[in-house]
Design an enzyme around this catalytic site. Structure first.
Site, PDB file in Angstrom:
ATOM      1  N   ASP A 183      -1.411   3.911   5.422  1.00  0.00           N
ATOM      2  CA  ASP A 183       0.113   2.869   4.695  1.00  0.00           C
ATOM      3  C   ASP A 183       1.433   3.635   5.542  1.00  0.00           C
ATOM      4  O   ASP A 183       1.483   4.338   6.017  1.00  0.00           O
ATOM      5  CB  ASP A 183      -0.283   3.079   3.488  1.00  0.00           C
ATOM      6  CG  ASP A 183      -1.340   4.236   2.910  1.00  0.00           C
ATOM      7  OD1 ASP A 183      -0.553   5.073   3.714  1.00  0.00           O
ATOM      8  OD2 ASP A 183      -1.442   4.428   2.253  1.00  0.00           O
TER       9      ASP A 183
ATOM     10  N   ASN B  28      -4.877   5.612  -9.823  1.00  0.00           N
ATOM     11  CA  ASN B  28      -5.204   4.545 -10.799  1.00  0.00           C
ATOM     12  C   ASN B  28      -7.046   3.337  -9.808  1.00  0.00           C
ATOM     13  O   ASN B  28      -7.413   2.178  -9.747  1.00  0.00           O
ATOM     14  CB  ASN B  28      -4.838   3.565 -10.369  1.00  0.00           C
ATOM     15  CG  ASN B  28      -3.810   2.447  -9.273  1.00  0.00           C
ATOM     16  OD1 ASN B  28      -3.867   3.781  -8.261  1.00  0.00           O
ATOM     17  ND2 ASN B  28      -2.744   2.429  -9.206  1.00  0.00           N
TER      18      ASN B  28
ATOM     19  N   GLU C 171      -3.715  -1.295  -4.304  1.00  0.00           N
ATOM     20  CA  GLU C 171      -3.822  -1.409  -5.341  1.00  0.00           C
ATOM     21  C   GLU C 171      -4.694  -1.648  -6.491  1.00  0.00           C
ATOM     22  O   GLU C 171      -5.662  -2.688  -5.525  1.00  0.00           O
ATOM     23  CB  GLU C 171      -2.468  -1.376  -5.983  1.00  0.00           C
ATOM     24  CG  GLU C 171      -1.162  -1.094  -5.699  1.00  0.00           C
ATOM     25  CD  GLU C 171      -0.964   0.729  -6.244  1.00  0.00           C
ATOM     26  OE1 GLU C 171      -2.128   1.029  -6.249  1.00  0.00           O
ATOM     27  OE2 GLU C 171      -0.341   1.052  -5.659  1.00  0.00           O
TER      28      GLU C 171
END
Ligand code: PGA
Length: 260
Positions: free
Chosen positions: A67, A136, A143
């Site tokens: 990323d 998370n 995400e």
């Protein structure tokens, strides 16, 4: 998923490095999927030491990073290209033209995502994928709520991720809220996957990844469907796991490697 329990973060780093160097020795022209973040830094240091000693060469490898932030130039001190140059590429013998990081400063970001995905496919796909995990449950910047079949694309960072990464930016500095990330399907096509997790902040995400239902709420949980995943955790990151008796202690795993 093979879950390997270590005591200390140092053991996670040295075992991760061992797996990476084994991969490169077995296949010198490996296509490596690489990750940024605080977790893999120590692992990279071990690999750098081996290269400096002349025990390992990455001269024939290619690498694709997971990323990159949108809006930072490659020489910006918080860009992931910069991170990789400083923490790894500049210190090993990989050719810089064989290292790929998504271009977060491209004129046409959408086109650059399509191009990145096709470069991975043209290289024959990722042989060995290194992953960290977000608090998370994100992998790359996929995400919670990401499509489990996604490919390289733009993602909006969650408020959790922005908060977690704020420590790297000074108070008056621009902190990106968008990123390019390879997709979950892209990651799932890697032949081997090694996920490193350390520290108690990761304990809930590790539990959800290894023992929770497979769900986009914890994107890393998709790894339960992958045939060759090693999840390497220290005592803190593994503290919430319920089925520890079924997982391998690092000593057993290391002995097994020596036997075969
Ligand atoms: P960290 O990041 O290694 O800095 O904890 C991991 C991630 O967000 O994937």
């Amino acid at each position: 998923m093979r879950i390997i329990l270590c005591d200390k973060p140092e053991d996670v780093a040295s075992y991760g490095a061992r797996l990476m160097s084994q991969q490169i020795k077995n296949k010198p022209d490996s296509v490596l999927g690489l990750a940024t973040g605080s977790t893999p830094i120590k692992m990279y240091q071990h690999v750098i030491e081996q290269v400096k000693k002349g025990d390992l060469s990455l001269a024939a490898c290619r690498s694709f990073n997971l990323d990159e932030y949108i809006g930072l130039t490659p020489d910006h001190s918080q860009s992931y290209r910069y991170f990789m140059q400083q923490n790894f590429f500049n210190q090993v013998d990989i050719a810089v033209e064989n290292t790929f990081v998504p271009d977060g400063f491209a004129d046409d970001i959408e086109a650059s995502c399509v191009d990145y995905e096709s470069k991975i496919q043209q290289s024959g796909g990722i042989d060995w994928q290194l992953l960290g995990i977000g608090v998370n449950g994100h992998i790359g910047f996929n995400e919670p709520g990401s499509s489990l079949r996604s490919r390289t694309r733009v993602k909006t960072l969650s408020s959790q991720t922005i908060e977690d990464n704020a420590r790297f930016f000074s108070a008056d500095e621009f902190q990106p809220q968008l990123a390019i990330t390879v997709g979950i399907e892209t990651i799932m096509q890697a032949r081997d996957i090694v996920l490193l997790a350390t520290g108690s902040a990761k304990a809930a995400a590790v539990k959800a990844t290894a023992e929770g239902p497979v769900s986009a709420s914890c994107p890393a949980s998709i790894l339960q469907f992958h045939p060759n995943v090693k999840l390497i955790v220290d005592a803190e990151a593994g503290q919430d796991l319920e089925h520890k008796q079924f997982y391998l202690r690092i000593e057993e795993e290391t002995q097994k490697l020596m036997r075969y």
